[in-house]
Write a protein that holds these residues in place. Structure first.
Motif, PDB file in Angstrom:
ATOM      1  N   THR A  46       3.247   2.728  -5.577  1.00  0.00           N
ATOM      2  CA  THR A  46       2.090   2.114  -4.774  1.00  0.00           C
ATOM      3  C   THR A  46       0.930   2.976  -5.056  1.00  0.00           C
ATOM      4  OG1 THR A  46       2.919   3.976  -3.126  1.00  0.00           O
ATOM      5  CG2 THR A  46       3.687   1.490  -2.798  1.00  0.00           C
ATOM      6  N   ARG A  67       9.291   1.965   5.222  1.00  0.00           N
ATOM      7  CA  ARG A  67       8.497   2.823   6.418  1.00  0.00           C
ATOM      8  C   ARG A  67       8.251   2.022   7.465  1.00  0.00           C
ATOM      9  NH1 ARG A  67       5.015   6.819   2.951  1.00  0.00           N
ATOM     10  NH2 ARG A  67       6.135   6.942   1.283  1.00  0.00           N
ATOM     11  N   GLU A 122       3.151   0.057   7.253  1.00  0.00           N
ATOM     12  CA  GLU A 122       2.833  -0.404   6.135  1.00  0.00           C
ATOM     13  C   GLU A 122       1.523  -1.334   5.950  1.00  0.00           C
ATOM     14  OE1 GLU A 122       2.491  -0.519   3.099  1.00  0.00           O
ATOM     15  OE2 GLU A 122       4.060  -1.579   1.862  1.00  0.00           O
ATOM     16  N   GLU A 148       0.772  -1.257  -0.069  1.00  0.00           N
ATOM     17  CA  GLU A 148      -0.023  -0.109  -0.126  1.00  0.00           C
ATOM     18  C   GLU A 148       0.736   1.307  -0.172  1.00  0.00           C
ATOM     19  OE1 GLU A 148      -3.478   2.061  -0.396  1.00  0.00           O
ATOM     20  OE2 GLU A 148      -3.304  -0.100  -0.379  1.00  0.00           O
ATOM     21  N   PHE A 149       1.979   1.267   0.726  1.00  0.00           N
ATOM     22  CA  PHE A 149       2.617   2.532   0.929  1.00  0.00           C
ATOM     23  C   PHE A 149       4.263   2.474   0.538  1.00  0.00           C
ATOM     24  CE2 PHE A 149      -0.650   2.541   4.282  1.00  0.00           C
ATOM     25  CZ  PHE A 149      -1.164   3.497   3.818  1.00  0.00           C
TER      26      PHE A 149
END
Length: 159
Positions: free
Chosen positions: A102, A126, A129, A68-69
């Protein structure tokens, strides 16, 4: 006196060849087996990962997944493999590059061939996540150092 050792900014090719190989297997895929070295950690990079990786014949990278990120990339140095990208299969080999902005499409890399597959992989690191494992119908949530996983059927809307 400062006892914190500052990471070096340059790692010469000969030193990279001498690095001890680490092995990783994804806990949700019994055929996952990657060996290699994390170069980003050696030079002190904190926000991106940069890894020299190898997949032995008959083995797979991680598991079919999407992010997603965190953006990811793969660059094939030698050998060949099968890249599964968004429910399609592609034979990949030396010089091929894959990038996953993403939110990413699901992807995975496996080596059904007789030669070792060697590649560079990397991406963002990150603190938070969300990753999906669509074939297993599972979602992983990372909150700093804590990872949690849930079945799609157990996910509920909050508001």
């Amino acid at each position: 006196m400062n006892t914190n050792k500052k990471p070096q900014s340059l790692i010469k090719a000969e030193a990279i060849k001498q690095l001890p190989q680490q092995t990783f297997s994804h806990p949700l895929n019994p055929n996952s087996e990657i060996s290699g070295a994390s170069l980003s950690e050696l030079v002190g990079l904190q926000r991106i990962g940069f890894h020299l990786a190898k997949i032995a014949p008959g083995k797979e990278s991680f598991i079919y997944h999407s992010h997603e990120f965190e953006e990811e990339f793969i660059y094939i140095l030698s050998g060949k493999g099968i890249a599964e990208i968004d429910n399609q299969e592609f034979e990949v080999g030396e010089g091929d590059f894959m990038g996953f902005p993403t939110p990413s499409v699901a992807h995975h890399l496996r080596n059904p061939f007789e030669q070792e597959l060697i590649y560079i992989m990397g991406g963002e690191r990150r603190e938070y996540e969300v990753a999906d494992f669509p074939r297993l119908q599972k979602r992983m949530f990372r909150n700093r150092q804590q990872n949690q996983i849930a079945e799609y059927d157990n996910l509920k809307s909050f508001m």
